[in-house]
Write a protein that holds these residues in place. Structure first.
Motif, PDB file in Angstrom:
ATOM      1  N   LEU A 125       8.868  -7.249 -17.074  1.00 18.60           N
ATOM      2  CA  LEU A 125       8.805  -6.174 -16.084  1.00 18.60           C
ATOM      3  C   LEU A 125       8.639  -4.819 -16.758  1.00 18.60           C
ATOM      4  O   LEU A 125       7.814  -3.998 -16.327  1.00 18.60           O
ATOM      5  CB  LEU A 125      10.062  -6.183 -15.212  1.00 18.60           C
ATOM      6  N   VAL A 126       9.383  -4.578 -17.834  1.00 17.70           N
ATOM      7  CA  VAL A 126       9.269  -3.310 -18.568  1.00 17.70           C
ATOM      8  C   VAL A 126       7.868  -3.168 -19.158  1.00 17.70           C
ATOM      9  O   VAL A 126       7.254  -2.102 -19.086  1.00 17.70           O
ATOM     10  CB  VAL A 126      10.364  -3.213 -19.650  1.00 17.70           C
ATOM     11  N   GLN A 127       7.341  -4.247 -19.736  1.00 20.23           N
ATOM     12  CA  GLN A 127       5.996  -4.212 -20.309  1.00 20.23           C
ATOM     13  C   GLN A 127       4.949  -3.918 -19.246  1.00 20.23           C
ATOM     14  O   GLN A 127       3.988  -3.193 -19.483  1.00 20.23           O
ATOM     15  CB  GLN A 127       5.664  -5.537 -20.997  1.00 20.23           C
ATOM     16  N   TRP A 128       5.110  -4.492 -18.063  1.00 18.76           N
ATOM     17  CA  TRP A 128       4.147  -4.267 -16.983  1.00 18.76           C
ATOM     18  C   TRP A 128       4.182  -2.806 -16.524  1.00 18.76           C
ATOM     19  O   TRP A 128       3.136  -2.194 -16.292  1.00 18.76           O
ATOM     20  CB  TRP A 128       4.456  -5.210 -15.823  1.00 18.76           C
ATOM     21  N   ILE A 129       5.377  -2.230 -16.414  1.00 17.28           N
ATOM     22  CA  ILE A 129       5.493  -0.824 -16.012  1.00 17.28           C
ATOM     23  C   ILE A 129       4.880   0.084 -17.074  1.00 17.28           C
ATOM     24  O   ILE A 129       4.145   1.032 -16.752  1.00 17.28           O
ATOM     25  CB  ILE A 129       6.971  -0.463 -15.733  1.00 17.28           C
ATOM     26  N   ILE A 130       5.154  -0.207 -18.354  1.00 15.59           N
ATOM     27  CA  ILE A 130       4.549   0.581 -19.434  1.00 15.59           C
ATOM     28  C   ILE A 130       3.032   0.447 -19.405  1.00 15.59           C
ATOM     29  O   ILE A 130       2.303   1.427 -19.608  1.00 15.59           O
ATOM     30  CB  ILE A 130       5.137   0.161 -20.797  1.00 15.59           C
ATOM     31  N   TYR A 131       2.536  -0.760 -19.137  1.00 10.99           N
ATOM     32  CA  TYR A 131       1.091  -0.985 -19.037  1.00 10.99           C
ATOM     33  C   TYR A 131       0.493  -0.116 -17.929  1.00 10.99           C
ATOM     34  O   TYR A 131      -0.551   0.526 -18.122  1.00 10.99           O
ATOM     35  CB  TYR A 131       0.818  -2.465 -18.772  1.00 10.99           C
ATOM     36  N   LEU A 132       1.134  -0.099 -16.764  1.00  8.51           N
ATOM     37  CA  LEU A 132       0.612   0.703 -15.650  1.00  8.51           C
ATOM     38  C   LEU A 132       0.598   2.192 -15.992  1.00  8.51           C
ATOM     39  O   LEU A 132      -0.361   2.901 -15.672  1.00  8.51           O
ATOM     40  CB  LEU A 132       1.444   0.460 -14.391  1.00  8.51           C
ATOM     41  N   VAL A 133       1.638   2.667 -16.651  1.00  3.67           N
ATOM     42  CA  VAL A 133       1.707   4.079 -17.021  1.00  3.67           C
ATOM     43  C   VAL A 133       0.624   4.424 -18.039  1.00  3.67           C
ATOM     44  O   VAL A 133      -0.088   5.422 -17.901  1.00  3.67           O
ATOM     45  CB  VAL A 133       3.121   4.431 -17.561  1.00  3.67           C
TER      46      VAL A 133
END
Length: 93
Positions: free
Chosen positions: A28-36
């Motif tokens: 989940l953290v990786q996905w949020i960082i990816y989106l940012v």
């Protein structure tokens, strides 16, 4: 001895599920960082990847990295489920 073995299998199943939940949090953290990063596209990111890096390369590598993490989590969930069911069977006997 059977009680000790059943306890160890139950503990292994619990450890597997906790590892699965921590892995989901990491995903989940990786996905949020990816989106940012895909929204902002900072130049420092391309500089860190090297002189021939492009945003298509970053997107492709990040996508496949997340896909591999998802496959690893799926395998981990199957192993934890198998251990939990095995511990339940050991308890019945």
């Amino acid at each position: 001895m059977n009680d000790i073995f059943e306890l160890r299998v139950r503990c292994a199943a619990a450890a597997g599920w906790w590892t699965f939940l921590i892995g989901l949090g990491f995903l989940l953290v990786q996905w949020i960082i990816y989106l940012v990063f895909m929204a902002l596209r900072p130049n420092l990111e391309l500089y860190l990847w090297g002189p021939n890096a492009s945003w298509d390369t970053v997107r492709n590598v990040w996508f496949w990295g997340l896909a591999l993490i998802k496959l690893w989590l799926l395998l981990l969930a199957f192993i934890a489920l198998w251990l939990a069911l095995w511990a339940r069977q050991l308890r019945k006997h």
